[in-house]
Design a protein around this motif. Structure first.
Motif, PDB file in Angstrom:
ATOM      1  N   ASP A   1      51.869  -5.133  69.122  1.00 52.86           N
ATOM      2  CA  ASP A   1      52.048  -6.154  70.152  1.00 52.86           C
ATOM      3  C   ASP A   1      53.136  -7.131  69.714  1.00 52.86           C
ATOM      4  O   ASP A   1      53.232  -7.483  68.540  1.00 52.86           O
ATOM      5  CB  ASP A   1      50.743  -6.914  70.387  1.00 52.86           C
ATOM      6  CG  ASP A   1      49.700  -6.017  71.014  1.00 52.86           C
ATOM      7  OD1 ASP A   1      50.045  -5.262  71.939  1.00 52.86           O
ATOM      8  OD2 ASP A   1      48.533  -6.059  70.578  1.00 52.86           O
TER       9      ASP A   1
ATOM     10  N   PHE B   1      39.852  -9.248  71.123  1.00 50.72           N
ATOM     11  CA  PHE B   1      40.991 -10.125  70.946  1.00 50.72           C
ATOM     12  C   PHE B   1      40.533 -11.385  70.236  1.00 50.72           C
ATOM     13  O   PHE B   1      39.343 -11.664  70.147  1.00 50.72           O
ATOM     14  CB  PHE B   1      41.674 -10.448  72.280  1.00 50.72           C
ATOM     15  CG  PHE B   1      40.838 -11.198  73.277  1.00 50.72           C
ATOM     16  CD1 PHE B   1      39.955 -10.540  74.103  1.00 50.72           C
ATOM     17  CD2 PHE B   1      40.960 -12.578  73.406  1.00 50.72           C
ATOM     18  CE1 PHE B   1      39.200 -11.229  75.050  1.00 50.72           C
ATOM     19  CE2 PHE B   1      40.216 -13.277  74.342  1.00 50.72           C
ATOM     20  CZ  PHE B   1      39.320 -12.591  75.160  1.00 50.72           C
TER      21      PHE B   1
ATOM     22  N   LEU C   1      43.228 -11.523  78.991  1.00 51.50           N
ATOM     23  CA  LEU C   1      44.370 -11.921  78.171  1.00 51.50           C
ATOM     24  C   LEU C   1      45.517 -12.411  79.037  1.00 51.50           C
ATOM     25  O   LEU C   1      46.157 -13.422  78.724  1.00 51.50           O
ATOM     26  CB  LEU C   1      44.844 -10.738  77.323  1.00 51.50           C
ATOM     27  CG  LEU C   1      44.081 -10.499  76.035  1.00 51.50           C
ATOM     28  CD1 LEU C   1      44.573  -9.233  75.363  1.00 51.50           C
ATOM     29  CD2 LEU C   1      44.273 -11.683  75.082  1.00 51.50           C
TER      30      LEU C   1
ATOM     31  N   PRO D   1      45.464  -9.491  70.892  1.00 48.65           N
ATOM     32  CA  PRO D   1      44.599  -8.313  70.834  1.00 48.65           C
ATOM     33  C   PRO D   1      44.453  -7.864  69.384  1.00 48.65           C
ATOM     34  O   PRO D   1      45.407  -7.943  68.605  1.00 48.65           O
ATOM     35  CB  PRO D   1      45.343  -7.249  71.639  1.00 48.65           C
ATOM     36  CG  PRO D   1      46.437  -7.958  72.349  1.00 48.65           C
ATOM     37  CD  PRO D   1      46.729  -9.196  71.581  1.00 48.65           C
TER      38      PRO D   1
END
Lengths: 1141, 275
Positions: A704, A646, A674, A637
């Motif tokens: 992330d 993304f 995703l 992302p």
């Protein structure tokens, strides 16, 4: 969730506390005192005892409260004695403060109260401006006052040195008496309230404590902060009348109730003036951040609706079901109350940000520790199962029933309170509700509360409340306590209060209880019920076990002998399609609509595989782009304000620095894709389950978390696996950094500095159901600030205004000034983030600010400074607003200390019981050593505080327990004598920094030590040997480095700032140093991996190199020191730049 | 430790070995070999028997071919019940493979629904899912899905794609944590001894006092006879997906893990075999 405490006093004056992780009320045994009231904050609890004195109970913590006392010793040179204590008459004192104005000999320092003790004796500080000084710590100058240098020169006529001594607060987990307001005229205290911790984060641990004396005076305790938990003095705050009760919220609001029943509100409370300016008449009382609750004399509870920062007065009162003698608002606006009939403790259920009034009262009953020991067998089964709630409170009168109707109505509408015109309990806005107007029609509106009434009250204890309109604080019993009663009169109670009866509470304080929606106590309700069917927790899984067994038997029975049968349904290709936007490859780059498809099929060997297709139009011609799923190295992302984007990288695209960038129309859709793509990619590579112990962890700037399984050839010489081929998969959660080691202990730190430990699970976050482990996944929250800038320009007419020049930036902008960012239009980073505070001026800008938060400069854009000069024509200030993310991941919180850095010994022993050394820096700069960390208990047990003279920012522990750390001023330290028996080591050795550079981060591998400075240079410590672990000097390796991670094989990985690829430039790139070997620990060149947008990498788990697992010990001379770096002369040209430019 | 994901997988990949044989009276042309097939427990008979049809059509005169239907020991098999339910209900305690008789004539209009194409099955399947979601989430989840999501559920079942189906079905299995479960548990209780097709009533996963309801609680309410009392010999078998879960198994968990793809928990109650 950190353990937080709910405090309560029962009618006998005994203080109990209940922790959110605990099972029972625990009595504070360490006192013979009986208490009347308590008021709690997260770090401490204040109470009024029977002797009318105020006592403080500071919670014990692994982090000690230390205060540094300092004084300066000054000397002058004369030809006879050299430097001596004989000073000129015009000079400063021989012992003085830093400015030389105050005489401060060593023996003038006394402990402020009996709660303190000295840690050690005085010693001279040898650290001067991040550099070690000559022995003795003297600094030299030509004369006082002047600039001092650490070197003695020919013209140095004076010298001085700093002496330090620490005192430590020892009175923890016990009640320490606070000196009363006036010693001469004893005026007993009748009410206290603490709050104010949200006004400002600095100074650390600041609290506002307000006290009310029996004579109705109000006192404010000055100077309460972390280093001074008791505060320094009482200041009387003038009040317009006599006050009976006061309540202080976590923020800037303080309310008080006057004898006459009026309410007054304190005005002008702020960062610079926590005690406020003046009182204004108000109409309303008990306060949280956004809520006001009140109790009238007839025990009715009222909620003020419509209160928010824009309308602090609210719009009206709403009556609530249930009769309570007091209410208290804790953290997160959670409400606690004591019932009027049985003095039970209630908690308001369903209090959320959208529904601050909550849904219903729930009785909270937990056994007390005293009770538990001799409870009968019939009750013990329930008690041993933990706390449990009983049913809701039922309305007792007709009026209350009306309330319950309102509540039902409101619950049904599910939103803000509904004004019901027929509902008598909703008072007129701006007027104090008078319960006499409805509820009891037979009585006329009585006079306002007065002292006369009060005397009657004392003579007739029972009917007290009936005829008393207006406000008299939240507590009926309060009126009784006005006499010299020590605890509440038991005569008021119908039945004698016995040991075995349910607890009768007199006071509750939730200020230290961080209750959020998922309360362990409420969770226990479920477990108790499921346990009621079986006897022990071990058997609760019996049904589960049985299902697994039976399913196994079923497959055996129905399928084992029939495998040769044909399948009814043939496997085929499965396609998922969607539409997305694509950042097209050719110029001008822009987002174009494309169709996107994933085709999955079973490969010949049964492995799943897939192809990604992206169909687009180029000059009216239909074209497509494709990527084999097993060639994709990451789906990541991307941080983007406007779109849900993304990126897809393959090894080729990593080299190009040009991923496939896609944008989905909603965040949900992006997450679906995703999750699906990642699962498909893992399937095709045969990767499943939790990350291995050797895994390489990394974190993007979006928070992330990614993990990569290293191949054995990753560190092979001379041809390692190119790092653009590494496959990264996402793990749920949101963190700022992750550090691991080779036995699988992994810790992370969130943006809000919360420490988390990896549970060994995988998935969570967007990976739900199939791509995630079911246990080991926990809720994770993170808080970060969003910043915008208010810009102003000076003009001769009106001074600084928000009218800029036409060429100027937006008057409300981001940091660059290029984008307009207004308070109303700035959104959270994504819909998953929700605002949790309002916009506030941010004073914590590194360059400093003035009192209003402004920074000045000659023009935009320029360097800003925190004070105004004549040349400054523009100014700006930063506004911050906090937002919160709630997600899930394989992470469990390690409360309570917030961290800024953590490091785990990378090459620990494989034994599961072996203690793994772990060091950390708290977000306040304390150096900490975690005890009890093993592979079975990766969270460890407690912190050991390692004393330092200043705040630190980076720490790293490497082979043979070498600990290196960097202070906030850039000083580098080596910790001596750290070993398994002495995990915290002995003392700090100050290591000189590289010339003219301030280091900011250090990483210690097996023997190699690398550090990064503030200008992005990577340094290698030369000549580190077992006998001289400090090394000799710093050697430059590379520039363009943001962060370094040295692994257990001494491999060096970094986050590089700028990396040029064939198609683009990436910042924040994971890079691998090539050619690192024992004879050449600095390596030869960089191999560029995934990026940009990466903030952190930890290589410290990867010890996959069997011949090197046996480590030389730096302390044990008998072991031959294999692989100790020899000073290697590196050709100058080999010192490449990480940027390759 | 086994994961509940494995339960979902085991349930999905449950197979029943079946031997299809043509009804004796319908054999005309030449002797038809029996046809052996592994039938997915969670699917529907008419959805997975294309091969059977193709196989037996060779043995039947074209003019005799009407709609194909199945029968087991004289009982016509209702295609709109999941295969696993049909098996558990009628043939659980018999020897495997399950012998099903194939008919092409004399369609039992009174007992069976017509099924002339897969779209009929799809319509039936989707209506079950919608009914289940109405019970679980007041239809909020299914209504929030797009047409293609519905299609994904159906295609997942039709093509036996576990991942494809569960990628979407997990949304139907979610519930707000604060509520602790679905609104009502979608279940159907089948019994061989009764003319009623099945029992289906409103039943919550927890009592108003917050007690978690178990399989036992459900049976107590719906079919008290199925619960053996202390001392009495067990009279009934209670089967879900071919297994007998313990009575204290929480209903919510069962609904999430042992439901058929139509999102209903299909419970079969059989008398204990006397032998």
């Amino acid at each position: 969730m950190p353990v937080s405490l709910l405090w309560a006093v029962d009618v006998r004056g005994r203080v109990y506390r209940l922790s959110t992780g605990g099972q029972q009320w625990e009595q504070c045994h360490d006192t013979k005192l009986e208490f009347k009231r308590v008021t709690a904050a997260t770090q401490c609890c204040w109470g009024i005892a029977c002797d009318h004195n105020i006592y403080l109970n500071v919670h014990a913590s692994d982090l000690s409260i230390r205060y540094q006392e300092e004084t300066y010793e000054n000397q002058r040179w004369n030809p006879v004695d050299g430097f001596s204590e004989r000073l000129l008459p015009s000079d400063r004192w021989q012992w003085s403060d830093v400015a030389g104005l105050v005489h401060q000999p060593l023996d003038s320092f006394d402990l402020p109260s009996s709660g303190w003790e000295w840690e050690a004796d005085w010693y001279a500080d040898e650290n001067f401006e991040a550099e070690p000084t000559e022995k003795g710590g003297w600094t030299y100058a030509m004369d006082f006052p002047a600039t001092y240098t650490k070197d003695k020169k020919w013209n140095s006529c004076v010298r001085r040195r700093r002496w330090l001594r620490y005192r430590r607060y020892k009175a923890r987990d016990s009640w320490a008496k606070i000196p009363s307001a006036q010693s001469a005229l004893p005026d007993p205290v009748s009410d206290i309230s603490c709050g104010g911790w949200e006004i400002s984060e600095e100074p650390r641990g600041r609290l506002s404590l307000w006290a009310v004396s029996l004579q109705g005076k109000v006192w404010y305790r000055e100077g309460i902060q972390h280093h001074n938990p008791e505060g320094s003095s009482w200041t009387e705050v003038p009040v317009p009348g006599e006050v009976v009760q006061i309540s202080c919220g976590p923020g800037e609001l303080v309310w008080a109730v006057l004898w006459e029943g009026q309410l007054v509100v304190r005005e002008g409370i702020g960062r610079d003036c926590p005690s406020g300016g003046s009182w204004i008449g108000g109409h309303w009382v008990v306060v949280g951040v956004n809520v006001v609750w009140a109790v009238t004399k007839d025990n009715k509870v009222w909620f003020r609706r419509g209160v928010n920062s824009h309308n602090p007065c609210g719009t009206g009162w709403i009556g609530m079901v249930g009769e309570m003698i007091m209410v208290n608002v804790g953290l997160n606006d959670q409400v606690w109350a004591l019932g009027s009939a049985e003095r039970g403790l209630y908690q308001r259920q369903g209090v959320t940000a959208s529904e601050l009034s909550g849904k219903a009262w729930r009785a909270l009953s937990a056994p007390r520790d005293s009770e538990r020991s001799h409870s009968s067998a019939s009750t013990s089964s329930l008690h041993s199962a933990g706390c449990f709630f009983t049913g809701e409170v039922r309305g007792q009168s007709a009026a209350s029933d009306a309330d319950s109707d309102i509540e039902r109505e409101r619950a049904a509408s599910g939103g803000s309170p509904v004004p019901a015109t027929s509902d008598a309990h909703v008072g007129d806005p701006g007027h104090a509700p008078d319960p006499e107007e409805d509820g009891q029609p037979g009585q006329s509106r009585g006079p306002l509360w007065s002292n006369v009434d009060l005397e009657e009250t004392q003579s007739q204890p029972d009917p007290v409340v009936e005829g008393a309109p207006g406000w008299a604080g939240p507590d009926r019993a309060d009126t009784c306590s006005l006499s010299s009663v020590v605890t509440y009169s038991l005569a008021l109670e119908e039945e004698p209060y016995g040991e075995d009866g349910p607890p009768m509470w007199a006071w509750v304080s939730g200020g230290g209880c961080a209750h959020v929606l998922s309360f362990p106590w409420t969770a226990l309700v479920q477990s108790v019920q499921s346990m009621s069917l079986s006897i022990s927790p071990g058997q609760t899984a019996a049904w589960h076990q049985q299902i697994l067994e039976q399913l196994g038997q079923r497959s055996k029975r129905e399928m084992e002998n029939f495998k040769h049968y044909e399948q009814a349904v043939e496997q085929s290709v499965w396609v998922k399609k969607g539409t997305m936007q694509w950042w097209r490859d050719w110029k001008p780059h822009k987002w174009v609509d494309v169709r996107f498809a994933l085709e999955q099929f079973s490969g010949p060997d049964g492995n799943k595989d897939g192809i990604l297709f992206l169909y687009y139009n180029f000059n009216e011609e239909k074209k497509y782009l494709h990527a084999f799923v097993n060639e994709v190295t990451i789906f990541v992302p991307v941080l983007n304000d406007a779109k849900h984007t993304f990126a897809i990288y393959t090894a080729e695209r990593t080299k190009q620095r040009w991923p496939i960038r896609l944008a989905a129309s909603t965040e949900l859709e992006m997450h679906d894709w995703l999750a699906l793509l990642s699962v498909s990619c893992c399937d095709s590579r045969g990767i499943q389950g939790p990350p291995s112990k050797q895994a390489i962890w990394s974190v993007t700037c979006r928070g992330d978390i990614f993990v990569s399984e290293p191949s054995p050839a990753l560190e092979a010489l001379p041809y390692p696996t190119p790092c653009e081929q590494m496959f990264w998969r996402q793990v749920g959660g949101h963190l700022r950094l992750v550090e691991g080691n080779s036995v699988g202990v992994v810790w992370g730190i969130g943006y809000d500095h919360t420490a988390w430990v990896h549970t060994g699970g995988y998935g969570g976050g967007i990976f739900q159901g199939l791509a995630s482990s079911t246990d080991n996944i926990h809720t994770q929250t993170d808080v970060k600030s969003v910043y915008i800038y208010e810009n102003q320009r000076w003009n001769p007419v009106s001074g600084y205004t928000n009218r800029g020049l036409p060429t100027d930036r937006y008057m409300w902008s981001d940091a660059s000034g290029l984008h307009e960012c207004t308070k109303t239009h700035t959104t959270t980073p994504s819909p998953h983030w929700t605002w949790v505070s309002d916009w506030a001026v941010d004073y914590g800008v590194s360059e400093g600010t003035d009192r209003e938060g402004w920074q000045y400069a000659a023009d935009f854009p320029a360097s800003y400074h925190g004070y105004k000069t004549l040349k400054d024509f523009v100014r700006r200030r930063r506004w911050a607003r906090k937002c919160k993310l709630t997600t899930t991941g394989p992470w469990q919180e390690v409360p309570p200390i917030a961290l800024s850095d953590v490091s785990i010994l990378p090459c620990a022993a494989q034994s599961s019981v072996e203690v793994v050394p772990l060091w950390a820096i708290s977000n306040k700069g304390d150096v900490l050593c975690r005890l009890g960390v093993t592979t079975l208990t990766p969270a460890g047990s407690s912190w050991l505080h390692v004393g330092t003279d200043q705040a630190f920012k980076s720490v790293s522990i490497g082979g043979a327990s070498q600990v290196w750390a960097i202070a906030r001023d850039g000083s580098v330290f080596f910790r001596g004598s750290v070993s398994t028996c002495n995990p915290a080591g002995e003392c700090w050795y100050h290591i000189p920094s590289p010339p003219k550079q301030k280091l900011k981060q250090v990483s210690v591998g097996r023997t190699s030590i690398c550090a990064v400075d503030e200008n992005g240079n990577l340094w290698y410590r030369k000549d580190v040997t077992p006998s001289y672990p400090q090394g000799s000097s710093w050697e430059h390796i590379s520039d363009n480095v943001r962060k370094v991670s040295v692994g257990p094989l001494d491999q060096v990985w970094i986050i590089a700032d700028k990396v040029q690829g064939s198609h683009g430039l990436s910042c924040g790139t994971v890079c691998h140093r090539l050619g690192v070997q024992p004879l050449d620990p600095k390596g030869q060149s960089w191999d560029y991996g995934i990026g940009g947008g990466w903030d952190h990498v930890s290589i410290r788990g990867n010890s996959m190199d069997p011949p090197r697992i046996c480590l030389p010990s730096l302390t044990d001379q008998s072991v031959p020191a294999r692989g100790v770096p020899h000073p290697a002369q590196d050709p100058e040209g080999a010192n490449g730049s990480a940027g390759g430019c | 430790m086994a994961d509940d994901k494995d339960v979902l997988r085991d349930v999905w990949f449950g197979r029943i070995p079946t031997c299809f044989a043509l009804y004796q009276d319908e054999v005309t042309e030449k002797e038809a070999e029996p046809f052996y097939l592994l039938l997915p427990r969670v699917s529907y008979l008419t959805l997975v028997t294309d091969k059977v049809k193709k196989h037996f059509l060779k043995a039947v005169k074209p003019e005799d071919v009407e709609e194909m239907w199945f029968e087991y020991e004289g009982t016509p098999l209702k295609w709109h019940y999941p295969i696993g339910v049909l098996f558990d209900l009628h043939a659980l305690n018999t020897a495997l493979p399950w012998s099903i008789t194939v008919h092409f004539k004399n369609f039992p209009e009174r007992d069976l629904l017509h099924c002339l194409s897969n779209s009929v099955i799809e319509a039936h399947f989707m209506s079950c899912i919608k009914e289940a979601d109405a019970l679980k989430h007041k239809s909020q989840v299914i209504n929030d899905m797009q047409k293609k999501d519905h299609k994904q559920l159906w295609m997942g079942l039709q093509n036996d794609k576990f991942d494809q189906f569960w990628a979407m079905n997990r949304k139907l299995m979610e519930y707000p944590t604060e509520e602790g479960g679905f609104r009502y548990i979608p279940f159907r209780i089948y019994q061989t001894m009764s003319d009623r097709p099945f029992i289906q009533k409103l039943f919550r996963p927890a009592s108003p006092e917050g007690h978690t309801h178990t399989l036992g609680d459900l049976l107590k309410e719906m079919y008290p006879a199925a619960i053996a009392h202390d001392g009495d010999a067990k009279k009934y078998q209670v089967l879900i997906q071919g297994i007998e879960p313990l009575l204290e198994t929480p209903l919510q968990w069962l609904s999430e893990h042992l439901s058929h793809p139509d999102n209903f928990l299909h419970v079969c109650i059989l008398p204990v075999p006397t032998d």
